[in-house]
Design a protein around this motif. Structure first.
Motif, PDB file in Angstrom:
ATOM      1  N   GLY A 256      -7.420   1.422  -9.589  1.00  0.00           N
ATOM      2  CA  GLY A 256      -7.130   2.252 -10.741  1.00  0.00           C
ATOM      3  C   GLY A 256      -6.611   3.633 -10.379  1.00  0.00           C
ATOM      4  O   GLY A 256      -5.785   4.203 -11.071  1.00  0.00           O
ATOM      5  N   LYS A 257      -7.092   4.175  -9.281  1.00  0.00           N
ATOM      6  CA  LYS A 257      -6.644   5.486  -8.838  1.00  0.00           C
ATOM      7  C   LYS A 257      -6.559   5.481  -7.320  1.00  0.00           C
ATOM      8  O   LYS A 257      -7.211   4.669  -6.648  1.00  0.00           O
ATOM      9  CB  LYS A 257      -7.601   6.580  -9.317  1.00  0.00           C
ATOM     10  N   PRO A 258      -5.770   6.381  -6.741  1.00  0.00           N
ATOM     11  CA  PRO A 258      -5.633   6.405  -5.282  1.00  0.00           C
ATOM     12  C   PRO A 258      -6.967   6.691  -4.596  1.00  0.00           C
ATOM     13  O   PRO A 258      -7.831   7.375  -5.136  1.00  0.00           O
ATOM     14  CB  PRO A 258      -4.636   7.550  -5.045  1.00  0.00           C
ATOM     15  N   LEU A 259      -7.111   6.144  -3.392  1.00  0.00           N
ATOM     16  CA  LEU A 259      -8.285   6.401  -2.568  1.00  0.00           C
ATOM     17  C   LEU A 259      -7.949   7.495  -1.570  1.00  0.00           C
ATOM     18  O   LEU A 259      -6.900   7.456  -0.921  1.00  0.00           O
ATOM     19  CB  LEU A 259      -8.694   5.132  -1.817  1.00  0.00           C
ATOM     20  N   LEU A 260      -8.819   8.483  -1.434  1.00  0.00           N
ATOM     21  CA  LEU A 260      -8.628   9.543  -0.444  1.00  0.00           C
ATOM     22  C   LEU A 260      -9.481   9.206   0.764  1.00  0.00           C
ATOM     23  O   LEU A 260     -10.708   9.186   0.693  1.00  0.00           O
ATOM     24  CB  LEU A 260      -9.023  10.894  -1.021  1.00  0.00           C
ATOM     25  N   ILE A 261      -8.825   8.923   1.886  1.00  0.00           N
ATOM     26  CA  ILE A 261      -9.513   8.497   3.097  1.00  0.00           C
ATOM     27  C   ILE A 261      -9.521   9.643   4.099  1.00  0.00           C
ATOM     28  O   ILE A 261      -8.461  10.163   4.479  1.00  0.00           O
ATOM     29  CB  ILE A 261      -8.821   7.266   3.737  1.00  0.00           C
ATOM     30  N   LYS A 262     -10.714  10.025   4.519  1.00  0.00           N
ATOM     31  CA  LYS A 262     -10.864  11.097   5.510  1.00  0.00           C
ATOM     32  C   LYS A 262     -11.521  10.533   6.765  1.00  0.00           C
ATOM     33  O   LYS A 262     -12.316   9.587   6.683  1.00  0.00           O
ATOM     34  CB  LYS A 262     -11.720  12.233   4.948  1.00  0.00           C
ATOM     35  N   PRO A 263     -11.227  11.107   7.928  1.00  0.00           N
ATOM     36  CA  PRO A 263     -11.844  10.599   9.168  1.00  0.00           C
ATOM     37  C   PRO A 263     -13.303  11.011   9.259  1.00  0.00           C
ATOM     38  O   PRO A 263     -13.724  12.012   8.664  1.00  0.00           O
ATOM     39  CB  PRO A 263     -11.013  11.266  10.273  1.00  0.00           C
ATOM     40  N   ASP A 264     -14.064  10.232  10.005  1.00  0.00           N
ATOM     41  CA  ASP A 264     -15.445  10.602  10.311  1.00  0.00           C
ATOM     42  C   ASP A 264     -15.410  11.582  11.469  1.00  0.00           C
ATOM     43  O   ASP A 264     -15.015  11.234  12.588  1.00  0.00           O
ATOM     44  CB  ASP A 264     -16.268   9.366  10.690  1.00  0.00           C
ATOM     45  N   ILE A 265     -15.817  12.815  11.223  1.00  0.00           N
ATOM     46  CA  ILE A 265     -15.806  13.849  12.258  1.00  0.00           C
ATOM     47  C   ILE A 265     -17.226  14.059  12.778  1.00  0.00           C
ATOM     48  O   ILE A 265     -18.096  14.504  12.033  1.00  0.00           O
ATOM     49  CB  ILE A 265     -15.267  15.187  11.717  1.00  0.00           C
TER      50      ILE A 265
ATOM     51  N   MET B 175       0.839  -1.188   0.000  1.00  0.00           N
ATOM     52  CA  MET B 175       0.000   0.000   0.000  1.00  0.00           C
ATOM     53  C   MET B 175       0.885   1.252   0.000  1.00  0.00           C
ATOM     54  O   MET B 175       1.630   1.516   0.939  1.00  0.00           O
ATOM     55  CB  MET B 175      -0.913   0.031   1.223  1.00  0.00           C
ATOM     56  N   ASP B 176       0.815   2.009  -1.086  1.00  0.00           N
ATOM     57  CA  ASP B 176       1.474   3.306  -1.144  1.00  0.00           C
ATOM     58  C   ASP B 176       0.572   4.323  -0.447  1.00  0.00           C
ATOM     59  O   ASP B 176      -0.642   4.327  -0.650  1.00  0.00           O
ATOM     60  CB  ASP B 176       1.707   3.732  -2.593  1.00  0.00           C
ATOM     61  N   TRP B 177       1.157   5.192   0.361  1.00  0.00           N
ATOM     62  CA  TRP B 177       0.344   6.151   1.107  1.00  0.00           C
ATOM     63  C   TRP B 177       0.992   7.536   1.107  1.00  0.00           C
ATOM     64  O   TRP B 177       2.213   7.667   0.983  1.00  0.00           O
ATOM     65  CB  TRP B 177       0.114   5.687   2.555  1.00  0.00           C
ATOM     66  N   THR B 178       0.151   8.543   1.246  1.00  0.00           N
ATOM     67  CA  THR B 178       0.605   9.932   1.376  1.00  0.00           C
ATOM     68  C   THR B 178      -0.245  10.609   2.435  1.00  0.00           C
ATOM     69  O   THR B 178      -1.478  10.548   2.382  1.00  0.00           O
ATOM     70  CB  THR B 178       0.463  10.696   0.045  1.00  0.00           C
ATOM     71  N   LEU B 179       0.404  11.232   3.412  1.00  0.00           N
ATOM     72  CA  LEU B 179      -0.306  11.965   4.452  1.00  0.00           C
ATOM     73  C   LEU B 179      -0.663  13.352   3.925  1.00  0.00           C
ATOM     74  O   LEU B 179       0.195  14.062   3.392  1.00  0.00           O
ATOM     75  CB  LEU B 179       0.562  12.087   5.706  1.00  0.00           C
TER      76      LEU B 179
END
Length: 206
Positions: free
Chosen positions: A188-197, A102-106
């Motif tokens: 196919g493309k990166p997933l943008l994961i955001k926290p549940d606020i 898993m490639d990741w970017t903060l």
């Protein structure tokens, strides 16, 4: 065996193979529904100072403040934390898969900061939610505009929020590779994961 019978048998076998192939393809396609979620943050340290039980910079002792100030003077204020990502392989898949890479970017306030790659085989049994800890480290002085150590410490404390809650403005861009019985599946493309606020929760934007 006459030609008509052979042709009939051949047609039936072809139909069965096509049906099995379609079912297998559908199963592989459904695996794209493996879900990822930002869950919480733990083990927050800045310049080696444990912030998990500190609510404000005022609670730091003289030694800790001196340590943070010295780090700032050296233009290197390291922030270490563990960002916990959860992964859920839906029970409907009925297939145990493996997260192999898993490639990741903060991302902080929409800006990409540090990147890395998780290269570890993590089993994803169907119907289970698993914790995937990512150990992150960044130099705060490269990404935050602040005048002094106190301001930077206040920002760092946002990562050590109540019950490990992830502050607003933090997101993770990931590109997983999942091994299946049908071969590796690449998103196919990166997933943008955001926290549940929660709507009523106090948030901190960077």
């Amino acid at each position: 065996m006459n030609k008509l019978r052979l042709l009939t048998i051949y047609s039936v076998m072809t139909l069965l193979l096509l049906t099995a192939g379609c079912a297998s393809f559908k199963q592989a396609y459904d695996l794209s529904q493996v879900k990822f979620k930002l869950d919480h943050i733990s083990a927050v340290r800045v310049a080696g100072i444990d912030l998990m039980h500190i609510d404000s910079p005022d609670q730091l002792n003289v030694y800790q403040m001196a340590r943070a100030t010295l780090a700032v003077s050296r233009n290197n204020l390291p922030l270490d934390l563990t960002l916990h990502l959860t992964s859920e392989n839906p029970l409907a898949n009925r297939i145990a898969t493996t997260l192999s890479r898993m490639d990741w970017t903060l991302i902080l306030d929409g800006r990409e900061t540090i990147s890395g790659t998780l290269e570890e085989d993590i089993s994803l049994p169907a119907g289970q939610v698993l914790d995937i800890p990512l150990h992150l480290k960044l130099n705060m002085l490269e990404f935050f505009d602040a005048e002094n150590a106190m301001e930077l410490l206040d920002m760092a404390l946002a990562f050590a929020g109540e019950n490990g809650r992830i502050p607003q403005g933090v997101a993770l861009k990931i590109r997983p590779v999942i091994n299946t019985p049908f071969g590796p599946m690449h998103y196919g493309k990166p997933l943008l994961i955001k926290p549940d606020i929660p709507k009523k929760a106090q948030t901190y934007s960077f």
